[in-house]
Design an enzyme around this catalytic site. Structure first.
Site, PDB file in Angstrom:
ATOM      1  CG  LEU A  69      38.689  42.347  45.831  1.00 25.87           C
ATOM      2  CD1 LEU A  69      37.335  41.693  45.600  1.00 25.87           C
ATOM      3  CD2 LEU A  69      38.624  43.306  47.016  1.00 25.87           C
ATOM      4  CB  SER A  70      45.369  39.257  45.660  1.00 25.20           C
ATOM      5  OG  SER A  70      46.214  40.387  45.716  1.00 25.20           O
ATOM      6  CG  MET A  71      47.505  41.827  49.390  1.00 27.02           C
ATOM      7  SD  MET A  71      48.233  40.666  50.574  1.00 27.02           S
ATOM      8  CE  MET A  71      48.564  41.732  51.971  1.00 27.02           C
ATOM      9  CE  LYS A  99      50.074  38.400  45.540  1.00 20.87           C
ATOM     10  NZ  LYS A  99      48.600  38.357  45.321  1.00 20.87           N
ATOM     11  CG  ASN A 119      40.591  37.071  49.224  1.00 20.85           C
ATOM     12  OD1 ASN A 119      40.066  36.093  49.760  1.00 20.85           O
ATOM     13  ND2 ASN A 119      39.946  37.846  48.369  1.00 20.85           N
TER      14      ASN A 119
END
Length: 258
Positions: A108-110, A167, A220
């Protein structure tokens, strides 16, 4: 009738009996020989026929299998199918390694731009003919600083540390970058970021992006291991630009990627 006459008659009788017996005995032996001889010939014929036949059958069975395979691959329809498969595979590999490739989102980093399980297309051509811009989403091979953090601080193995990342570029070569009060500032100007999940809860910078490098952050912001932790990304590490999501169907598109 004198004795000479009697003896002559007896001799004639004996000679007749002897002549009658001898041919009969020979004829019986001949008949037995004639009966036995065809049987022996028949046995010999059967043995000479049966044994080689078994050997030929055993020797020819692999040949028959080989012939069957040869016949199968010599069929025109099979040859056409093989040709189609080889051409399709070659074309797919050419696309995969030179033009565009699929990628899978594992975290869920993006988020909210990408969700876990999204599959997207990454275009690999334009990186060679035009520079990178702010707000573009890129897929890249992680730099050494990232790999060191993953292996030392998070206990991940080396293979995991080498997996490609995704990213967003928030600053390019020569930019001054700072994150303060939850907001991103580039060259002293606050950036409008409609694609972020929430304001950053950390302070960063100010720093200048060095030559042949960019600074990337996750959308995120508070749940992303990105450039504010491991530093700048060399542009040579970039694989390509994310262009659109193609799976799942309800998420198809390129919203927030540019």
């Amino acid at each position: 009738m004198n004795r000479k006459t009697v003896l002559s008659i007896l001799l004639l009788i004996c000679a007749h009996e002897a002549s009658a017996f001898v041919p009969t005995q020979f004829s019986q032996q001949l008949s037995l020989t004639q009966v036995a001889r065809p049987q022996r010939q028949s046995c010999l014929f059967e043995s000479t026929e049966d044994e080689p036949t078994d050997q030929w059958e055993e020797e020819e069975s692999p040949a028959k299998e080989g012939n069957a395979v040869t016949r199968f691959f010599s069929r025109k329809d099979v040859q056409e199918d093989i040709k189609t498969y080889v051409v399709s595979l070659g074309f797919a590999l050419l696309l995969r390694f030179t033009i565009i490739e699929p990628r899978f989102i594992p975290s869920l980093s993006m988020y909210p731009t990408f969700d876990v399980g999204d599959q997207l297309a990454v275009e690999k051509v334009t990186k060679r003919i035009k520079p990178f811009y702010r707000n573009e989403v890129v897929v890249f091979n992680p730099p050494k600083s990232f790999r060191d953090i993953i292996t030392k601080n998070y206990g991940q193995d080396t293979a995991k540390a080498k997996e490609a990342l995704i990213k967003r570029i928030i600053a390019i070569e020569g930019d001054e970058v700072e994150v303060k009060s939850g907001k991103l500032f580039v060259n002293c100007e606050e950036q409008e970021e409609s694609y972020v999940a929430e304001d950053a809860e950390y302070e960063f910078g100010p720093v200048f992006v060095p030559k042949d490098s960019v600074l990337v952050l996750g959308d995120n912001r508070n749940h992303s291991l990105d450039g504010h932790i491991w530093g700048f990304l060399p542009t040579k590490n970039i694989i390509g630009r994310a262009v659109f999501v193609y799976w799942p169907p309800w998420r198809v598109g390129n919203n927030g990627m540019f």
